[in-house]
Design an enzyme around this catalytic site. Structure first.
Site, mmCIF file in Angstrom:
data_model
loop_
_atom_site.group_PDB
_atom_site.id
_atom_site.type_symbol
_atom_site.label_atom_id
_atom_site.label_comp_id
_atom_site.label_asym_id
_atom_site.label_seq_id
_atom_site.Cartn_x
_atom_site.Cartn_y
_atom_site.Cartn_z
ATOM 1 N N GLU A 134 18.615 59.356 -20.548
ATOM 2 C CA GLU A 134 17.611 60.414 -20.710
ATOM 3 C C GLU A 134 18.190 61.786 -20.343
ATOM 4 O O GLU A 134 17.898 62.788 -20.992
ATOM 5 C CB GLU A 134 16.371 60.101 -19.862
ATOM 6 C CG GLU A 134 15.589 58.906 -20.416
ATOM 7 C CD GLU A 134 14.401 58.548 -19.549
ATOM 8 O OE1 GLU A 134 14.625 58.159 -18.387
ATOM 9 O OE2 GLU A 134 13.264 58.661 -20.019
ATOM 10 N N GLU A 155 13.987 50.205 -19.612
ATOM 11 C CA GLU A 155 12.843 50.307 -18.701
ATOM 12 C C GLU A 155 11.780 49.258 -18.977
ATOM 13 O O GLU A 155 11.052 48.831 -18.067
ATOM 14 C CB GLU A 155 12.223 51.709 -18.806
ATOM 15 C CG GLU A 155 13.008 52.813 -18.114
ATOM 16 C CD GLU A 155 14.138 53.390 -18.956
ATOM 17 O OE1 GLU A 155 14.460 52.822 -20.021
ATOM 18 O OE2 GLU A 155 14.707 54.415 -18.550
#
Lengths: 286, 386
Positions: A134, A155
């Protein structure tokens, strides 16, 4: 052939920062698997906590306000990881409300990076997983070290989503269908595969981490003064980063304004004159 | 010359290119068995390449050893273009010449031509290696293109084959007189190009040139030697030989490119390609007339070489001469200016001009006449020594 600068630890000792002679700001993530400052015997995994974001945030502001800096390079300390993302053990200690503010702060910091009109390069010297990817996706250019890492947003295996801009940026970078597949499976994949889907711009076959650092430094140097029109690069970035998120007609208006700004710059005068005179331009970044 | 490094191992992307190269040989008609025990090698002379950029706007900086060190994309693109054009000529010449092997006048000439073709292919390898090894995907694509084009002069050609990049490498080499002219005039031009790249700011390119220049000297020596042997034998009339000189000199001059060339100027500004005598010149370059200056050096060398060739002529025979650099030009300021072979303005009309060219350049009757001479002992015999 730019030398790697001396790096100094930021206040929380989770980011090292330094600037090369030709204006490349290095932001090196540096922590153990719990997101603590590295101590002897610990491996650099470069996971983050709120403290690391504070360091990153400050480093970005330092680079932003430093007129000598034209390029920002993010890299991981050590040889195996760019960043493994958030420290899971740390997350486990937080209340949901605190986690929300933690994510908000991370998002704001990456937006700051994205909105800074200076080119940001993520040098993926190792794995960029979860929050690590990210961070990399908020950069403008991503370069991987061949056979030395993978990327992914796993995730989902923790029952959450990639919430530091992961779902938003990945879908914008690789398209909705591919992004969905990557995130719902949570699979990790090589830099080469990431390059095929334009998530990574280039994969260097440097022989080791040290050579990779040298290679990306050389690559980054092409965007520095005096040979690169750093102001124009900054405006290109602003047009792309901001313009992509607004309707075309507004984007075109923004583009015109940014171009008008460049037309009035010394760099445009220098660049056009040098071309006519068949000389290599020497830009000032203004 | 410094010590030459011969690479022992290649990266996978170049190994892949080698497979494509093997296919190229079959496709264009070159029998790999002709190579015998010749092995292609990648050679660098790093010492002669120099460490510091020698001219242009980056003068004084360390020479670039890797793509990432090159400061601007425009410079990278210019280097890739330069290497691609050089590589294109290497493979083009093989496509033009291989069909002559069966009609070689002597074993010496056959083996000389074979050696030239092997070395030209090695030079192509070298350029492809530099592209593949130093320029990432863009370089790999350009290296592939070197094998996708095919000289318009190759007797074996697919209908969709694109020609080689430069005109001279699409000109037919129909016979052994053409071959000697090509190696004398066009390979000599090649020597100039290699020398101009030998001072390049991109070190792997500069380091490639030393070994290539050494090999190239045999190629143009073969041409000069062949023309001397033809003149000494005295079978082919000088007037007929002169027409071939007229044809190949103008082609060789054209190869230096346009006058007041901006691309030559940029190549100089970037330090990629210098003057022929860059290290000896001692005066600043006239950046706007770089091609003209190189062309004049070449032209002067041709005149000196012609004096040597003429020394072998039979008594009473006229001398061969180098035609004016204004004659029959397809590139540069003389394109639209008609002059005779001595450089005097041509006064006649269109029909007269066509007739003049017919009389001063090889025509169909000349080729037929030449083929008759080829049935005789038309070139001085020479023994091959291993």
């Amino acid at each position: 052939m730019t030398s790697w600068p001396e790096l100094e630890a930021m206040p929380n000792k989770l980011v090292n920062y330094g600037v090369t002679d030709n204006g490349i700001a290095i932001i090196e993530l540096c922590s153990d698997s719990d997101g603590n400052p590295l101590t002897e015997g610990k491996t650099s995994v470069n996971t983050y906590t709120r403290s690391m974001w504070e360091d990153i945030d400050q480093a970005i502001l330092n680079a932003r306000f430093d007129d000598d800096v034209t390029v920002i390079m993010m890299i991981g300390h050590g040889e195996k990881f760019f960043s493994a993302g958030a420290s899971i053990n740390y997350l486990n200690t937080l209340t949901p409300r605190y986690k929300y503010f933690f994510c908000l702060h991370a998002n704001e910091t990456l937006s700051r990076l994205e909105q800074t009109p200076k080119l940001v390069i993520a040098a993926l010297n190792g794995h960029a997983i979860g929050g690590g990817l990210e961070i990399a996706m908020a950069a403008d250019i991503r370069i991987g070290l061949k056979d030395n890492g993978s990327v992914g947003l796993p995730e989902v295996s923790l029952g959450v989503l990639a919430g530091t801009g992961g779902t938003a940026r990945l879908s914008r970078l690789v398209g909705k269908a591919k992004a969905m597949e990557i995130m719902v499976t949570g699979r990790k994949f090589s830099f080469e595969e990431a390059q095929e889907m334009d998530l990574v711009h280039d994969v260097y076959d440097s022989t080791n981490n040290e050579e990779f650092r040298s290679d990306v430094m050389d690559y980054a140097s092409q965007f520095t003064l005096p040979y690169a029109a750093a102001k124009a690069i900054g405006n290109i970035k602003r047009s792309v980063q901001s313009g992509m998120e607004i309707p075309l007609e507004y984007h075109l208006a923004l583009e015109r304004e940014l171009q008008s700004d460049l037309f009035q710059s010394n760099d445009a005068k220098t660049g056009i004159a040098a071309y006519v005179e068949k000389k290599t331009p020497r830009f000032e970044g203004a | 010359m410094g010590e030459t490094e011969v690479l022992e191992k290649y990266k996978p992307n170049f190994e892949e290119w080698i497979n494509q190269f093997n296919e190229w040989q079959s496709r264009i008609g070159f029998d790999s068995a002709w190579l015998g025990d010749y092995r292609f090698e990648i050679k660098f002379d790093w010492d002669s390449a120099g460490d510091t950029i020698e001219f242009g706007d980056f003068e004084g900086m360390p020479k670039w050893e890797r793509r990432m060190q090159i400061p601007q994309q425009s410079v990278r693109d210019a280097i890739i273009s330069m290497i691609s054009v050089q590589g294109d000529t290497e493979f083009g010449s093989v496509e033009q010449q291989w069909h002559l092997l069966d009609s070689a006048p002597t074993e010496y000439d056959k083996k000389s031509a074979m050696r030239i073709m092997c070395e030209e292919q090695r030079h192509g390898w070298q350029m492809a290696y530099v592209l593949c090894n130093y320029f990432g995907d863009q370089g790999i694509r350009e290296a592939q293109k070197l094998l996708e084009r095919n000289s318009a002069a190759n007797p074996i050609r697919g209908e969709s084959d694109r020609p080689r990049l430069l005109g001279s490498f699409n000109e037919p080499i129909d016979n052994w007189l053409d071959f000697f002219c090509f190696t004398h005039f066009i390979d000599r031009d090649g020597k100039f190009q290699l020398k101009m790249l030998s001072t390049s700011s991109f070190k792997p390119l500069a380091a490639s040139m030393g070994p290539m220049l050494k090999e190239e000297s045999f190629h143009l020596g073969t041409g000069a030697n062949g023309l001397r042997r033809i003149v000494k034998q005295g079978v082919i009339p000088v007037a007929l030989l002169q027409k071939y000189m007229n044809k190949w000199v103008s082609t060789g001059l054209d190869l230096f490119g346009v006058d007041e060339s901006t691309s030559a100027q940029w190549a100089y500004v970037y330090g990629i390609k210098g003057r022929y005598d860059e290290r000896e010149a001692g005066i600043p370059a006239d950046r706007e007339h770089l091609n003209e200056e190189s062309r004049m050096h070449y032209f002067d060398e041709l005149a000196k070489e012609m004096e040597r060739i003429n020394k072998g002529r039979h008594e009473g025979q006229p001398e061969l001469f180098i035609p004016s650099d204004n004659f029959n030009r397809s590139v540069g300021k003389f394109v639209d200016i008609r002059t005779d072979v001595h450089g005097e303005p041509f006064e006649g009309d269109e029909e007269a001009w066509t007739q003049y060219l017919h009389e001063n350049l090889p025509n169909d009757e000349d080729v037929a006449e030449l083929n008759e001479y080829f049935k005789e002992e038309w070139i001085q015999y020479r023994e091959w020594k291993d």
